[in-house]
Design an enzyme around this catalytic site. Structure first.
Site, PDB file in Angstrom:
ATOM      1  CB  THR A 185       6.155  43.707  26.447  1.00 18.18           C
ATOM      2  OG1 THR A 185       7.561  43.597  26.528  1.00 18.18           O
ATOM      3  CG2 THR A 185       5.500  43.326  27.729  1.00 18.18           C
ATOM      4  NE  ARG A 213      16.608  43.758  30.544  1.00 20.43           N
ATOM      5  CZ  ARG A 213      15.383  44.052  30.148  1.00 20.43           C
ATOM      6  NH1 ARG A 213      14.590  43.127  29.664  1.00 20.43           N
ATOM      7  NH2 ARG A 213      14.935  45.289  30.217  1.00 20.43           N
ATOM      8  CB  VAL A 214      15.532  39.953  35.485  1.00 18.59           C
ATOM      9  CG1 VAL A 214      14.062  39.876  35.877  1.00 18.59           C
ATOM     10  CG2 VAL A 214      16.199  38.589  35.640  1.00 18.59           C
ATOM     11  N   GLY A 215      14.023  42.039  33.235  1.00 19.99           N
ATOM     12  CA  GLY A 215      13.375  43.342  33.114  1.00 19.99           C
ATOM     13  C   GLY A 215      12.278  43.506  34.157  1.00 19.99           C
ATOM     14  N   GLY A 236       7.892  48.904  28.136  1.00 20.07           N
ATOM     15  CA  GLY A 236       8.892  49.924  27.861  1.00 20.07           C
ATOM     16  C   GLY A 236      10.239  49.450  28.378  1.00 20.07           C
TER      17      GLY A 236
HETATM   18  N1  ASP Z   1       9.523  45.895  29.565  1.00 17.43           N
HETATM   19  C1  ASP Z   1      10.114  44.879  28.733  1.00 17.43           C
HETATM   20  C2  ASP Z   1      11.478  44.538  29.295  1.00 17.43           C
HETATM   21  O1  ASP Z   1      12.184  45.435  29.698  1.00 17.43           O
HETATM   22  C3  ASP Z   1      10.266  45.276  27.294  1.00 17.43           C
HETATM   23  C4  ASP Z   1       9.057  45.928  26.649  1.00 17.43           C
HETATM   24  O2  ASP Z   1       8.046  46.157  27.299  1.00 17.43           O
HETATM   25  O3  ASP Z   1       9.121  46.249  25.442  1.00 17.43           O
HETATM   26  O4  ASP Z   1      11.859  43.383  29.275  1.00 17.43           O
END
Ligand code: ASP
Length: 317
Positions: A185, A213-215, A236
């Site tokens: 990210t 999926r939604v982060g 993360g």
């Molecule tokens: N936070 C992002 C997600 O969960 C992934 C990442 O930051 O590496 O989609």
């Protein structure tokens, strides 16, 4: 005093093995955008909002990051991307979820912010909005790099659990082996010469994520937050940042009298950790503090401050 900080994802277990051959272009991208945008923030010709939009767009265009071109692949081997952006002085925000045919998701999120309503659009709705804004819709295959294809095969062949969120199985792309290591990210936080703050975050999510999926990245208050005191961008395991409302918690912490940015951010990473929230965040405050804490092996990161650019990957020494 103007400030710009960026991250290019966090991850990894154990000691840092030093830079990989893929790292110089990532660092060069961060150095170039910081050197370009920092002085413009400082001389008042660029707003904090514009700075974070342009910073994230530059990283979306660098194929080594997990955003825009170079995004990681979901369980079906396809790209789907999330992004959000927020302006501190009035709380204006925009976000897109699960877009596939957009070159720069942060630009579409920014268009939503400017439009004022709705704040968040997903999938085809967001793509139709982008097209109406004059953005050319692209073939999603043009966003897929050889690195991500190889990484996805490795994920599939290792039979990692899709969408796993606990510490052992988390399919953060950094954890999948040095030879095809890739960071995650991207995000940016800025304080402009007029004391205004903004934050932006963009991602392809996590390798092997289930379709739909939604982060945390597109969720205002989870992956991104800006108010009149602080601007925050997180990276993360998204489910943990969502459960902790992590970015907003930084805003809450900064409301206290004499709040210290580092203490507040460390406390928020403490809140995220029990949920399996391996990762980090970047934050800048209205009084000119900047912190970039992380609880994993590495976080790609850079800062422009007082005319100087600094970048780093591994732990601070
Ligand atoms: N936070 C992002 C997600 O969960 C992934 C990442 O930051 O590496 O989609």
């Amino acid at each position: 005093m103007a400030l710009l900080a960026v991250h290019g994802g966090a991850g990894g277990d154990g000691p840092w093995g030093g830079p990989t051959p893929m790292d110089p272009p990532r660092l060069a991208c961060m150095e170039a955008l910081l050197s370009d945008l920092g002085p413009r923030l400082d001389d008042g010709s660029l707003s904090a909002l514009e700075a974070v939009r342009l910073a994230v767009m530059a990283m979306e265009d660098e194929g080594g990051f997990n955003a825009g071109v170079g995004s990681v692949l979901d369980e079906t081997g396809a790209v789907s991307m999330d992004a959000s952006i927020m302006r501190g002085e009035d709380g204006a925000a925009g976000a897109v979820v699960g877009v596939r045919r957009i070159q720069n998701p942060i630009d579409t999120a920014h268009g939503l912010l400017q439009g004022g309503w709705p704040l968040m659009l997903c999938a085809e709705g967001a793509e139709a909005f982008a097209a109406k804004q004059g953005q050319r819709l692209i073939d999603p295959e043009t966003l897929v790099t050889d690195l991500r294809r190889a990484q996805w095969r490795k994920w599939r062949d290792a039979s990692l659990r899709p969408g796993a969120t606990d510490e052992d199985d988390a399919a953060l792309d950094h954890d999948l082996g040095d030879e095809i290591d890739g960071p995650g990210t991207v995000g940016a936080v800025a304080l402009d010469a007029h004391g205004r703050l903004a934050a932006a975050t963009s991602t392809g999510g996590m390798t092997g994520k289930p379709v739909g999926r939604v982060g945390d990245t597109p969720v205002i208050g989870a992956g991104t937050w800006a108010d009149e005191r602080v601007a925050v961008s997180c990276t993360g395991v998204g489910e943990a940042y969502l459960r902790a409302c992590a970015a907003h918690e930084v805003g809450v912490g900064m409301r206290a009298d004499r709040a210290d940015l580092r203490t507040v951010c460390d406390h928020v990473l403490d809140l995220v950790e029990p949920y399996g929230g391996r990762g980090g965040l970047i934050a800048v405050s209205a009084d000119g503090d900047v912190v970039l804490p992380f609880r994993v092996t590495l976080m790609y990161r850079g800062v422009w401050r007082n005319g100087a650019v600094t970048t780093a990957i591994g732990p601070d020494v």
